[in-house]
Design an enzyme around this catalytic site. Sequence first.
Site, short mmCIF file in Angstrom:
data_model
loop_
_atom_site.label_atom_id
_atom_site.label_comp_id
_atom_site.label_asym_id
_atom_site.label_seq_id
_atom_site.Cartn_x
_atom_site.Cartn_y
_atom_site.Cartn_z
N CYS A 192 0.84 -1.22 0.00
CA CYS A 192 0.00 0.00 0.00
C CYS A 192 0.87 1.26 0.00
CB CYS A 192 -0.95 -0.02 1.19
SG CYS A 192 -2.03 -1.47 1.19
N SER A 466 -3.18 0.16 12.48
CA SER A 466 -2.54 0.04 11.19
C SER A 466 -1.59 1.21 11.01
CB SER A 466 -3.60 0.06 10.09
OG SER A 466 -3.04 0.43 8.85
#
Length: 555
Positions: A192, A466
């Site tokens: 990502c 996260s």
Amino acid sequence: MKSNLIKKGLERLPHRALLYATGIPRSEINKPFIGVATSFTDIIPGHIGMRDLERFIEKGVHAGGGYPFFFGIPGICDGIAMGHSGMHYSLPSRELIADMVETIAQAHQFDGLVLLTNCDKITPGMLMAAARVNVPSIVVTAGPMYSGHLRGKRLSLVNDTFEAIGQYKKGLLKKSELEDLEMCACPGAGSCQGMYTANTMACVTESLGMSLPGCATALAVSAQKRRIAFNSGSRIVELIKKNITPKKIMTRKAFENAITVDLALGGSTNTVLHIPAIAHEAKVNLTLELFDRISKKTPHISNMLPGGTHYLEDLDFAGGIPAVLKRLKSSLNNVITVSGQKIYEIADGAEITDEEVIRPLDKVHRKQGGIAVLKGTLAPDGAVVKQTAVSEKMLKFKGSAKVFNSEEDTMKAILSGMIKPGDVVIIRYEGPKGGPGMREMLSPTSAIAGMGLSDSVALITDGRFSGGTRGPCIGHVSPEAMEGGPIAIVKNGDMIEIDIINRKLNLLLSDKEIKKRFKTHIPLKPKINKGWLARYASLVTSASTGAVMKSGNDI
């Protein structure tokens, strides 16, 4: 060579017969045996391109004079595992990965290891194994994804999909816009696009000296990444010849370098779990206090997503980690790396091509690094926050607690509109033992941000976040609720004090009231009492020590 144990001498005739059954030519049998641990899988975007990189590693090993043997290591996509029971398995998978690499490497007596990895728990698991096995090793991280694009706007996974859920609930996005985002945010192979956990760990790995210069930021589908894979395959043979093992590279001074770079980039709070766990295997003692001490003297020089505006491709184009080392050279230790170069040599050879992405030291974003460690009556053993992703107005905050015993209950409350400005959302029984597995709370933090509440609502948990989290979100609260930490006795309406500047996190109750509540407190029963997760919960240690597993005399 270590592999001589399986290929030399009369008594190894059966072993050689089995090796020849694999197709290895007789001419290759005396070359170094290289184990290539590949975490290729079809379900993790960061790993789908690894078949290509495997070919280049293989070419490099042969060119360097070794013989490669590939073996598979599983992986979990944290984004796909997020927000449901699958996330219980993410952090525990780190221990399984370390155990698997150790098992295969030791059973087959490899002379060296190439570790092909990318995403969140796989990279630290591989590094833990490298330190534990301690044969010459080199890491190849498969690289970040290009940014997505939609109608002239660049996109990233977290900021443009997870946060879109809250925006949709608030009426800020149409359903058709959601559908466009989910098709465009992740355009293909790679980790990502922001400084989330996968890319943070890649940067940590390169700064630690365990991957070649440029590896962390070289994009997943680039020719540069192929060349790095090839060169890593070739280089491992040289490391074997010179007996340069991971413990010679992963010293305390190298870990200090890695932490410094991590903090300068505003990396994921998950590194506060992973770096100590890797150091534990390397027999280097790191504490939470070290992160805070380094953070106070390390400037935040790159404003990366999720809290900032820059993508990993921007950091790569600006010169990558070598350029960051150049900027931070005066704060770094001049130690060896797998490349054969020392840190200062890599820094001196780098060029900073974009001084907005990697700012000069007289023009930093903030004077302190990305992570702050808080302590107080709510977290006697510490808690962690990504301070560079918190707005100035929320660095000090007092609010009223709204308490939940699971992520799922919290999400229902957020999406139903129960959370209001001034609230401090408490999510407990989500720690290493209580979760079990210390789930990431990206769904609730993103929903809060998407609904425009990240400057008026705080979130505190004994779970973790996260790397994509932004806002006043404090995790790793230790001791956790399942171990009887103060977070277990918080009630709705209790006042909570957050003071990131002065490193405080307090439950504003008298000592008398706290003692009274503990006397009548009854902890929740374990959420999971069978299978691997039950075993994990019985052996895992506190987040404040890296959530490593007990072993030997510790059990």
